[in-house]
Design a protein around this motif. Structure first.
Motif, PDB file in Angstrom:
ATOM      1  N   GLN A 155       0.842  -1.201   0.000  1.00  0.00           N
ATOM      2  CA  GLN A 155       0.000   0.000   0.000  1.00  0.00           C
ATOM      3  C   GLN A 155       0.882   1.258   0.000  1.00  0.00           C
ATOM      4  O   GLN A 155       0.600   2.231  -0.706  1.00  0.00           O
ATOM      5  CB  GLN A 155      -0.905   0.021   1.236  1.00  0.00           C
ATOM      6  N   VAL A 177      -6.833   4.426   2.428  1.00  0.00           N
ATOM      7  CA  VAL A 177      -7.931   3.587   1.940  1.00  0.00           C
ATOM      8  C   VAL A 177      -7.454   2.164   1.650  1.00  0.00           C
ATOM      9  O   VAL A 177      -8.146   1.195   1.960  1.00  0.00           O
ATOM     10  CB  VAL A 177      -8.586   4.235   0.687  1.00  0.00           C
ATOM     11  N   TRP A 235      -9.694  -0.173   4.839  1.00  0.00           N
ATOM     12  CA  TRP A 235     -10.754   0.064   3.851  1.00  0.00           C
ATOM     13  C   TRP A 235     -11.822   1.018   4.361  1.00  0.00           C
ATOM     14  O   TRP A 235     -12.386   1.792   3.606  1.00  0.00           O
ATOM     15  CB  TRP A 235     -11.396  -1.261   3.431  1.00  0.00           C
TER      16      TRP A 235
END
Lengths: 67, 762
Positions: free
Chosen positions: B671, B723, B727
């Protein structure tokens, strides 16, 4: 004797590498400054193929051309 | 030396003719508006050398955009010895509109009826002699692409340039003929050059002429006032345009006979019914874009391995071609990998990596053999070759990507992309015209920013210049390829081509979103109308494709051995020396100290203080050196990875292995890596692109553009990291976005706060 010679070659090559490295950095910087002062673009793109190459090489604001 | 100017409608083939005449390799594209500035070359096959000037395409001599001003001013001020008017023979009537205006100048004109090969292919007939008789100037049939008729054209243009010519107008017999005659006499009395041309433009109400000749304008105004009957209250510009077209239809239309009946669809029209379909147009574009990235960055060619796996209980191809011979096995690995058969881009990439690794190993062995000092070995192996070799590994993939982009451009599809995007996003404040420079941004932001000159609206130009860097350029492609390749290598089931495609589309989506936001906040205004001629599809020209590729290759190699080389040396030095100029470990180096200063800033984006052993500075430093040239990010990854302990020196300069190593050592998550890539995609572009955008931006506004880039990249990368990691933060982001949209809508309607007009805040 051979070992000494090899060591000397290694030292000379090392010094030359150091000098060349400094030279490359200085040359690239100077070249860019000179090109910038000459009004040439510093983008290094392939000017032959660039649709706006003339703008880099003698930049003038197109709006100033209105007369 | 005599000077001949090439003038004509956009996409009529001026630059193709220019290249054919001068042997140049100027960029040719099958869409209108490729040339935005004049360029010069020399034609040497006449009794004397002739300078050829390629002008930007124009539809008329009443200019609306800056590049049209360039073309008009050149013809008026530089006084070429002959104007060669390139006319697209397949669109004769529309192209002759400009011809009728060029004929009003006191300059020799020769008309080149281009694309006669297409005319013949369509079975149509062209009567050049009849046209020549009507126009009163030499008319020559040519095909700039095939090189036919060019010699005759130049000989007749040369002859015409020796004879001189007085201007004439097709408007003489129109209702405006009288006033044009009066103003022409007045201007001629003042010894104004090209009096007829200026008189016609004054009558048409041309803004530039009205300012230049206010006294004569009074004559026109008086005539307009006295006008009665059909002229009363009429717009003279519209009247003149109408009179020109009527004259062209009456006198020139007969010179062209179409084989196909009116209304019968051409092959291009039939293709457009599918490719520019109201619903399917954008999905088809995305599929084409994905196919491009798959062929460039994919590892499983056409997903054959995956498809075989579906029918074979999860077992794909079993490529066991190991022979035990290291060299042979390395070479075999170029074509096959764990994912199956490599795509063309991956094959070329592997091949280049094989070569660069081989050279790297050779250099390392050579340095050891001569017993060079440890620092010299480090500088050459890790600094110089590591940085340059890492960047060079991506050359084949960049060239593959450019080949595919050039095919789309040369075939005429890119012009359609602007059209379908205009239809979809006009309601959000985007014009299709602005999409053309944006799409050019896939290549390089520098020419793309220059191309924004074709946009007549200042706000649209400023907005477009701001978002051009969001369209990932060739220099950023290695970052995406390395990061996505590393994530795919670390996590099974991740497809690198799909990830690269998603990031490219994300960049485009961000551009569209940011323009929509600016249109509603800081740059309100009407969207300029978008009228673009869609060129006919044609098979991409091999020469054009090779020229594009050659230019890109030259650019890349030159950059690798100048800016990247110098930057790599500096990075290596900063990484290995302390402030006291002593060789130290990376943790005590200047680079570490400088990078650590920036680490806390990167924390919200996922590559800051949270990384293991305080390695957050690694990514901050790579992003900063990327400002010099984006390829530097990959060079920095390699040099720093080696500094940390990456032992694969000389074995792999492919960029991917280094990122995989950095993932393991620094503990950066996928991420964080995606957020890092997004940050690099959206932040301040390289210095060259930033300087060009500055030059194209109104004075004093560039600082807002820099702030825009920094803020957008920082906030977006933070949101992406949050995000993707948690989530549920998407709900918060969606709520904030909804609140912002509601605020803007209510404010624009005057419900809350001050009702804002169309002023430009930034």
């Amino acid at each position: 004797m051979l070992q000494l010679l090899a060591s000397a070659v290694g030292t000379v090559v090392s010094v030359l590498i150091g000098v060349a490295a400094v030279g490359i950095v200085v040359a690239v910087v100077v070249l860019h400054v000179v090109r910038k002062k000459q009004g040439k673009g510093g983008c290094d793109c392939g000017c032959d193929g660039c649709p706006g190459c003339h703008a880099c090489h003698s930049h003038t604001d197109p709006k100033q051309k209105k007369s | 030396m005599r000077k001949f100017a090439l003038a004509g409608n956009p996409n009529s083939g001026k630059t193709t003719l220019f290249n054919a005449l001068t042997g140049s390799t100027a960029h040719v594209g099958n869409w209108p508006g490729v040339t935005v500035d004049k360029r010069e070359g020399v034609y040497k096959r006449l009794p004397e050398q002739v300078a050829i000037v390629d002008l930007p395409g124009i539809y008329s001599l009443s200019p609306y955009t800056p590049e049209e001003v360039i073309a008009r001013n050149y013809i008026l001020d530089e006084k070429p010895d002959c104007v060669i008017n390139i006319v697209d023979a397949t669109n004769l009537e529309r192209n002759l509109y400009l011809t009728t205006q060029l004929l009003e100048m006191d300059v020799p004109v020769a008309v080149a009826l281009n694309m006669t090969d297409v005319v013949q292919k369509n079975g149509d007939k062209l009567d050049a002699k009849a046209l020549e008789k009507q126009l009163g100037v030499p008319v020559v049939e040519i095909s700039a692409l095939k090189g036919t008729g060019i010699k005759e054209l130049m000989e007749r243009a040369y002859k015409a340039s020796s004879q001189g010519r007085k201007g004439s107008t097709v408007l003489a017999s129109s209702p405006l003929g009288h006033v044009i005659g009066d103003v022409t006499i007045a201007l001629a009395g003042q010894k104004v050059p090209n009096p007829l041309f200026h008189a016609v433009k004054l009558v048409e109400g041309d803004e530039l002429e009205v300012k230049a000749h206010p006294v004569e304008m009074e004559t026109v105004a008086a005539f307009q006032k006295q006008s009665a009957g059909s002229l009363a209250g009429q717009d003279f510009e519209a009247l003149a345009a109408d009179a020109r077209y009527k004259y062209i239809t009456a006198n020139f239309a007969g010179a062209y006979t179409r084989a196909k009946k009116k209304g019968e669809l051409t092959r291009s029209d039939k293709a457009d019914r599918i490719l520019t379909h109201r619903i399917w147009g954008i999905p088809i574009f995305l599929v084409i874009l994905f196919a491009m990235f798959h062929l460039t960055f994919g590892t499983d060619f056409l997903y054959l391995n995956t498809i075989v796996g579906w029918f074979n209980g999860g077992e794909g191809f079993a490529f066991d071609v190991a022979t035990g011979n290291d060299v042979l096995d390395s070479f075999t690995a170029v074509f096959f990998c764990a994912d199956g058969i490599s795509t063309p881009g991956a094959i070329l990439f592997n091949l280049m990596d094989f070569i660069t690794s081989w050279i790297g190993t050779g250099i390392a062995a050579g340095m050891e053999a001569i017993d060079a000092a440890a620092w010299a070995q480090g500088l050459v192996n890790e600094g110089i070759w590591g940085g340059v070799g890492g960047v060079l590994s991506f050359v084949p993939q960049i060239l593959t990507l450019f080949l595919l982009l050039s095919i789309l451009e040369d075939s005429g599809y890119m012009a359609r992309v602007a059209f379908i995007l205009d239809r979809a996003f006009r309601k959000f404040g985007l014009s299709g015209r602005a999409f053309i420079p944006m799409i050019m941004g896939f290549g390089c932001s520098v020419p793309a920013a220059i191309n924004t000159r074709t946009l007549a609206d200042d706000k649209e130009r400023a907005m477009t210049n701001r978002v051009i860097p969001f369209f990932t350029c060739g220099a950023k492609a290695p970052i995406l390829a390395a990061v996505c390749g590393a994530i795919a290598a670390e996590y099974t089931g991740v497809s690198p081509d799909l990830l690269v495609f998603a990031l490219y589309v994300f960049g485009m989506a961000m551009a569209i979103i940011m323009v929509a936001i600016m249109r509603q906040t800081t740059m309100r205004g009407e969207v300029a109308p978008f009228i673009m001629e869609l060129p006919a599809y044609h098979a991409p020209q091999f020469r054009n494709l090779m020229v594009h590729m050659w230019d890109k290759l030259k650019h890349y190699i030159k950059k690798a051995f100048t800016i990247i080389l110098a930057s790599s040396i500096v990075i290596w030095f900063l990484q290995n020396f302390s402030w006291q100029w002593q060789m130290v470990s990376i943790e005590e180096s200047i680079l570490h100290d400088v990078g650590s200063f920036l680490t806390w800033l990167c924390t919200p984006m996922g590559f800051g203080l949270q990384l293991e052993a305080g390695y957050g500075w690694v990514f901050a430093v790579a992003a900063v050196v990327g400002l010099i040239a984006k390829e530097n990010v990959i060079a920095a990854f390699y040099i720093i990875a080696v500094g940390i302990g990456f032992a694969d020196v000389g074995q792999s300069e492919d960029g991917i292995a280094e990122v995989v190593y950095l993932m393991g050592e620094t503990g950066i998550t996928w991420q964080g890596l995606i957020a890092y890539t997004v940050f690099n995609m959206l932040t301040v572009p390289c210095f060259a692109a930033a300087a060009t955008v500055k030059a194209e931006t109104p004075k004093g506004k560039f600082r807002y553009t820099v702030a825009f880039w920094m803020l957008t990249s920082y906030v977006t990368a933070t949101v992406v990291y949050l995000v993707l990691t948690w989530w549920w933060t998407a709900i918060i982001v969606a709520a904030v976005a909804a609140a912002f949209i509601a605020y803007v809508v209510l404010r624009n309607k005057g419900v809350i706060g001050r009702k804002v007009g169309s002023e430009n805040l930034f």
